[in-house]
Design an enzyme around this catalytic site. Structure first.
Site, PDB file in Angstrom:
ATOM      1  N   ALA A  65       0.853  -1.187   0.000  1.00 52.08           N
ATOM      2  CA  ALA A  65       0.000   0.000   0.000  1.00 52.08           C
ATOM      3  C   ALA A  65       0.887   1.235   0.000  1.00 52.08           C
ATOM      4  O   ALA A  65       2.016   1.207   0.505  1.00 52.08           O
ATOM      5  CB  ALA A  65      -0.892  -0.014   1.238  1.00 52.08           C
ATOM      6  N   GLY A 109       0.914  -5.299   0.928  1.00 54.27           N
ATOM      7  CA  GLY A 109      -0.204  -5.525   0.008  1.00 54.27           C
ATOM      8  C   GLY A 109       0.245  -6.144  -1.308  1.00 54.27           C
ATOM      9  O   GLY A 109      -0.544  -6.805  -1.982  1.00 54.27           O
ATOM     10  N   GLU A 112       0.289  -9.707  -0.637  1.00 54.02           N
ATOM     11  CA  GLU A 112      -1.115 -10.126  -0.467  1.00 54.02           C
ATOM     12  C   GLU A 112      -1.845 -10.195  -1.813  1.00 54.02           C
ATOM     13  O   GLU A 112      -2.666 -11.081  -2.038  1.00 54.02           O
ATOM     14  CB  GLU A 112      -1.817  -9.161   0.495  1.00 54.02           C
ATOM     15  CG  GLU A 112      -1.267  -9.296   1.915  1.00 54.02           C
ATOM     16  CD  GLU A 112      -1.687  -8.154   2.821  1.00 54.02           C
ATOM     17  OE1 GLU A 112      -1.415  -6.988   2.479  1.00 54.02           O
ATOM     18  OE2 GLU A 112      -2.291  -8.416   3.862  1.00 54.02           O
ATOM     19  N   GLU A 132       4.681  -4.791   7.359  1.00 54.80           N
ATOM     20  CA  GLU A 132       3.819  -3.753   7.941  1.00 54.80           C
ATOM     21  C   GLU A 132       4.163  -3.456   9.395  1.00 54.80           C
ATOM     22  O   GLU A 132       4.055  -2.320   9.853  1.00 54.80           O
ATOM     23  CB  GLU A 132       2.340  -4.161   7.851  1.00 54.80           C
ATOM     24  CG  GLU A 132       1.778  -4.180   6.442  1.00 54.80           C
ATOM     25  CD  GLU A 132       1.894  -5.536   5.756  1.00 54.80           C
ATOM     26  OE1 GLU A 132       2.755  -6.350   6.156  1.00 54.80           O
ATOM     27  OE2 GLU A 132       1.129  -5.766   4.800  1.00 54.80           O
TER      28      GLU A 132
HETATM   29  N1  CAA Z   1       4.513   3.419  -0.424  1.00 51.39           N
HETATM   30  C1  CAA Z   1       4.870   4.608  -0.969  1.00 51.39           C
HETATM   31  N2  CAA Z   1       6.060   4.802  -1.588  1.00 51.39           N
HETATM   32  C2  CAA Z   1       6.895   3.753  -1.648  1.00 51.39           C
HETATM   33  C3  CAA Z   1       6.591   2.507  -1.103  1.00 51.39           C
HETATM   34  C4  CAA Z   1       5.309   2.333  -0.472  1.00 51.39           C
HETATM   35  N3  CAA Z   1       4.903   1.178   0.029  1.00 51.39           N
HETATM   36  N4  CAA Z   1       7.644   1.658  -1.309  1.00 51.39           N
HETATM   37  C5  CAA Z   1       8.571   2.370  -1.975  1.00 51.39           C
HETATM   38  N5  CAA Z   1       8.130   3.630  -2.182  1.00 51.39           N
HETATM   39  C6  CAA Z   1       8.821   4.736  -2.844  1.00 51.39           C
HETATM   40  C7  CAA Z   1       9.944   5.296  -1.987  1.00 51.39           C
HETATM   41  O1  CAA Z   1       9.421   6.215  -1.049  1.00 51.39           O
HETATM   42  C8  CAA Z   1      10.838   5.919  -3.025  1.00 51.39           C
HETATM   43  O2  CAA Z   1      10.258   7.136  -3.424  1.00 51.39           O
HETATM   44  P1  CAA Z   1      11.189   8.474  -3.530  1.00 51.39           P
HETATM   45  O3  CAA Z   1      12.180   8.135  -4.625  1.00 51.39           O
HETATM   46  O4  CAA Z   1      10.227   9.537  -3.914  1.00 51.39           O
HETATM   47  O5  CAA Z   1      11.838   8.647  -2.206  1.00 51.39           O
HETATM   48  C9  CAA Z   1      10.710   4.952  -4.219  1.00 51.39           C
HETATM   49  O6  CAA Z   1       9.499   4.233  -3.995  1.00 51.39           O
HETATM   50  C10 CAA Z   1      11.866   3.950  -4.297  1.00 51.39           C
HETATM   51  O7  CAA Z   1      11.950   3.299  -3.043  1.00 51.39           O
HETATM   52  P2  CAA Z   1      13.311   3.205  -2.199  1.00 51.39           P
HETATM   53  O8  CAA Z   1      14.196   4.379  -2.471  1.00 51.39           O
HETATM   54  O9  CAA Z   1      12.942   2.938  -0.766  1.00 51.39           O
HETATM   55  O10 CAA Z   1      13.963   1.895  -2.873  1.00 51.39           O
HETATM   56  P3  CAA Z   1      14.960   0.866  -2.202  1.00 51.39           P
HETATM   57  O11 CAA Z   1      15.414  -0.019  -3.304  1.00 51.39           O
HETATM   58  O12 CAA Z   1      15.975   1.546  -1.389  1.00 51.39           O
HETATM   59  O13 CAA Z   1      14.049  -0.011  -1.175  1.00 51.39           O
HETATM   60  C11 CAA Z   1      12.095  -1.255  -0.502  1.00 51.39           C
HETATM   61  C12 CAA Z   1      13.029  -0.820  -1.659  1.00 51.39           C
HETATM   62  C13 CAA Z   1      12.834  -2.186   0.457  1.00 51.39           C
HETATM   63  C14 CAA Z   1      10.928  -2.001  -1.148  1.00 51.39           C
HETATM   64  C15 CAA Z   1      11.599   0.003   0.265  1.00 51.39           C
HETATM   65  O14 CAA Z   1      11.091   0.936  -0.676  1.00 51.39           O
HETATM   66  C16 CAA Z   1      10.499  -0.272   1.255  1.00 51.39           C
HETATM   67  O15 CAA Z   1      10.767  -0.787   2.332  1.00 51.39           O
HETATM   68  N6  CAA Z   1       9.217   0.045   0.920  1.00 51.39           N
HETATM   69  C17 CAA Z   1       8.109  -0.085   1.823  1.00 51.39           C
HETATM   70  C18 CAA Z   1       7.639  -1.525   1.911  1.00 51.39           C
HETATM   71  C19 CAA Z   1       6.508  -1.658   2.896  1.00 51.39           C
HETATM   72  O16 CAA Z   1       6.628  -1.359   4.070  1.00 51.39           O
HETATM   73  N7  CAA Z   1       5.348  -2.165   2.407  1.00 51.39           N
HETATM   74  C20 CAA Z   1       4.173  -2.362   3.225  1.00 51.39           C
HETATM   75  C21 CAA Z   1       3.219  -1.228   3.036  1.00 51.39           C
HETATM   76  S1  CAA Z   1       1.853  -1.333   4.160  1.00 51.39           S
HETATM   77  C22 CAA Z   1       0.727  -2.357   3.414  1.00 51.39           C
HETATM   78  O17 CAA Z   1       0.960  -2.882   2.343  1.00 51.39           O
HETATM   79  C23 CAA Z   1      -0.542  -2.576   4.195  1.00 51.39           C
HETATM   80  C24 CAA Z   1      -1.350  -3.745   3.788  1.00 51.39           C
HETATM   81  O18 CAA Z   1      -1.278  -4.820   4.317  1.00 51.39           O
HETATM   82  C25 CAA Z   1      -2.335  -3.641   2.743  1.00 51.39           C
END
Ligand code: CAA
Length: 258
Positions: A65, A109, A112, A132
């Site tokens: 998400a 997500g 999922e 999460e």
């Molecule tokens: N939401 C919004 N933006 C996201 C994102 C997310 N889930 N994941 C990545 N991005 C964005 C980053 O903010 C970044 O944007 P900017 O360039 O504007 O800063 C861009 O995508 C590239 O990401 P990274 O620079 O972080 O890339 P990386 O290679 O260093 O890391 C990653 C990759 C490990 C996937 C890292 O991006 C990350 O940890 N993302 C979040 C993952 C996460 O926590 N997902 C769970 C979300 S909650 C959910 O899904 C609830 C549910 O159950 C439905």
């Protein structure tokens, strides 16, 4: 109308949906979720389509998400819009087979969504996780339920409680993915498999899918009874007569989807 956050195309009888928000690693904002729902419904309704492939980019299937979009939501808001899967379980509800082709990150997500598909083919760099908990949340699109059913309590619990990512090999070992292919061949292979499925009798493929899914919703006795009734119904199809006649006559069957 063209979509903004996904791409759709067809290849023969296969409908392909590619998540396409590269700047956010395909994170699910409202727009993407609405478009995904629309696209799945459209392929469901299209008689020319027999199977769907859902995929992302080489770097990410989807990073979950959109954290930036959801960060400020309050309880009433998420309750009212039934966030996050209110309109989104369309993928799980699809009656036609849906293959997830996962390269790179399938997190939160994203993992999922892949689990809502009928099976997952993974590229060799795929990474699955439910992180999460590390952002003060928990899985909200079926992760605690589907993961526990598909890979067992211990691994599901560890993934959800620690946020640890699983690589493609571990995912294959524990049955999360059906198999692994080199990442550069993933899309092509998923489409090849989807074409194979779409080439069989479509209604029989749909009944088969429904029957396998019943295994996750009922007892063994009820599930086996359901399967037998569905199996009996197959004998009402012209495609069953054609398939078995073709076998006896040593030729390729020509299915008419009825
Ligand atoms: N939401 C919004 N933006 C996201 C994102 C997310 N889930 N994941 C990545 N991005 C964005 C980053 O903010 C970044 O944007 P900017 O360039 O504007 O800063 C861009 O995508 C590239 O990401 P990274 O620079 O972080 O890339 P990386 O290679 O260093 O890391 C990653 C990759 C490990 C996937 C890292 O991006 C990350 O940890 N993302 C979040 C993952 C996460 O926590 N997902 C769970 C979300 S909650 C959910 O899904 C609830 C549910 O159950 C439905």
């Amino acid at each position: 109308m063209p979509y903004e956050c996904i791409l759709t195309e067809t290849d023969g009888a296969v409908g392909i949906i590619t998540l396409n928000r590269p700047d956010a690693l395909n994170a699910f904002n409202r727009k993407l979720m609405d478009e995904l729902t629309e696209a799945v419904k459209a392929f469901e309704a299209d008689d020319a389509i027999g199977c769907m492939v859902l995929t992302g980019s080489e770097k990410a299937f989807a990073a979950g998400a959109d954290i930036k979009e959801m960060a400020s939501k309050d309880y009433i808001e998420v309750f009212k819009e039934d966030f996050i899967t209110g309109n989104w379980e369309e993928v799980a509800r699809a009656r036609k087979p849906v293959i997830a082709a996962v390269n790179g990150y399938a997190l939160g997500g994203g993992c999922e969504l892949a689990l809502m598909c009928d099976f997952i083919i993974a590229g060799d760099t795929a990474k699955f996780g439910q992180p999460e908990i590390s952002i003060g949340a928990m899985p909200g699109a079926g992760g605690t339920q589907r993961l526990a059913r598909f890979i067992g309590k211990s691994k599901a619990m560890e993934m959800c409680l620690t946020g640890r990512m699983m690589d493609a090999e571990e995912a294959e070992r524990c049955g999360l993915v059906s198999r692994i292919v080199p990442k550069s061949e993933l899309r092509e292979e998923a489409i090849r498999v989807a074409k194979q499925i779409a080439g069989f009798s479509r209604p029989i493929a749909m009944l088969t899918k429904e029957s396998v899914n019943r295994a996750y919703e009922t007892t063994l006795t009820e599930g086996v009874r359901f399967e037998r009734r569905v199996f009996h119904s197959v004998f009402a199809f012209e495609d069953q007569k054609e398939g078995m006649a073709a076998f006896a006559e040593k030729r390729k069957p020509v299915f008419k989807n009825r």
